[in-house]
Scaffold this active site. Structure first.
Site, short mmCIF file in Angstrom:
data_model
loop_
_atom_site.label_atom_id
_atom_site.label_comp_id
_atom_site.label_asym_id
_atom_site.label_seq_id
_atom_site.Cartn_x
_atom_site.Cartn_y
_atom_site.Cartn_z
N SER A 1 28.92 5.09 -4.83
CA SER A 1 27.99 6.21 -5.02
C SER A 1 28.27 7.38 -4.10
O SER A 1 27.92 8.52 -4.41
CB SER A 1 26.55 5.73 -4.82
OG SER A 1 26.40 5.11 -3.55
N GLY B 1 26.90 1.68 -6.71
CA GLY B 1 26.69 0.25 -6.56
C GLY B 1 27.96 -0.58 -6.47
O GLY B 1 27.90 -1.80 -6.33
N ASN C 1 28.92 -0.96 0.32
CA ASN C 1 27.97 -1.85 -0.35
C ASN C 1 28.18 -3.31 0.05
O ASN C 1 27.22 -4.09 0.10
CB ASN C 1 28.06 -1.70 -1.87
CG ASN C 1 27.47 -0.38 -2.34
OD1 ASN C 1 26.43 0.05 -1.85
ND2 ASN C 1 28.14 0.27 -3.26
N ASP D 1 16.60 8.46 0.79
CA ASP D 1 16.97 7.06 1.03
C ASP D 1 17.69 6.88 2.36
O ASP D 1 17.91 5.75 2.82
CB ASP D 1 17.82 6.51 -0.11
CG ASP D 1 19.15 7.25 -0.31
OD1 ASP D 1 19.58 7.98 0.61
OD2 ASP D 1 19.76 7.10 -1.38
N HIS E 1 22.56 8.41 1.25
CA HIS E 1 23.44 9.30 0.47
C HIS E 1 23.32 10.76 0.91
O HIS E 1 22.20 11.27 1.05
CB HIS E 1 23.12 9.18 -1.02
CG HIS E 1 23.33 7.81 -1.56
ND1 HIS E 1 22.32 6.88 -1.67
CD2 HIS E 1 24.46 7.20 -2.01
CE1 HIS E 1 22.80 5.76 -2.17
NE2 HIS E 1 24.10 5.92 -2.38
#
Length: 232
Positions: free
Chosen positions: A60, A97, A125, A208, A211
């Site tokens: 991402s 993801g 991730n 979040d 990002h």
């Protein structure tokens, strides 16, 4: 009467010659125009053939999660390349993801095209999910090997990553060393930390906290450009 006929034939002859000249000029003009068009087509074909490809293969962070695609750092890299009149096409192969295992599995169709520079941005991730470090390391090595097997001339850039200490200090520290270790082992160009100057700064990250915002992506672009510029 004979004189009149002679003059008539004379004017007809002049007319035929004039028509012939006109037709000849048109033919010459058409040939010249066709030649110009052929030259343009050949020039464009050569330009396309000379175009090199930079492929960003990641998660991402590469995809530009939460932003317009044009705000992602690969798109910003393309803009800079264009402004410098460098004949490169950037492909954003980021998938939100994505883990190293998933990336390894989808690599085959990505490599169906010729890639001159391959920027590998995976692993974050894995770290956030606490995937065993040996697994992450082995998956990244498999991806590197596959890229080189497909084309030994492809230049590979590895994006270094760091994670918060959620999984404990030992895991976090060893995770960080995976990237420089692999870069040294495989003689790769290394971006020490992709999110340097962005991670942990609220104003440069989405709510979040993971990002980058559009402004954060500009800083990421600079982190990438420092390494990428030397390969162009």
């Amino acid at each position: 009467m004979h004189i009149f006929l002679k003059f008539s034939y004379f004017f007809v002859l002049i007319g035929m010659i004039s028509c012939g000249d006109s037709t000849s000029k048109k033919t010459d003009e058409q040939s010249t125009e066709e030649a110009k068009q052929q030259t343009k087509i050949k020039s464009k074909t050569l330009e396309i053939a000379d175009t090199k490809t930079i492929l960003f293969f990641g998660n991402s962070l590469t995809a530009g999660y939460g932003l317009d695609t044009k705000e992602s750092f690969p798109s910003l890299i393309q803009n800079r390349l264009d402004s410098l009149d460098l004949n490169y096409t950037v492909i954003n192969a980021g998938l939100s993801g994505e883990t190293t295992a998933a990336g390894k599995n989808r690599l085959g169709w990505v490599l169906k095209q010729k890639v001159d520079i391959f920027v590998l941005e995976l692993g974050a991730n894995d770290g956030l999910r606490g995937i065993p470090l040996d697994e992450t390391r082995n998956n990244l090595q498999t991806i590197i090997d596959a890229v080189r097997e497909k084309n030994s001339e492809t230049k590979i850039v590895l994006a270094g990553m760091q994670i918060p200490p959620n999984m404990g200090q030992e895991y976090t520290k060893e995770f960080r060393t995976i990237f420089p270790d692999l870069a040294e082992k495989n003689d790769l160009q290394l971006i020490p930390f992709l999110l340097d100057g962005v991670a942990g700064i609220p104003d440069l990250n989405l709510p979040d906290g993971i990002h980058p915002t559009a402004e954060g992506q500009k800083i990421v672009r600079e982190n990438v450009w420092v390494v990428l510029e030397g390969l162009l």
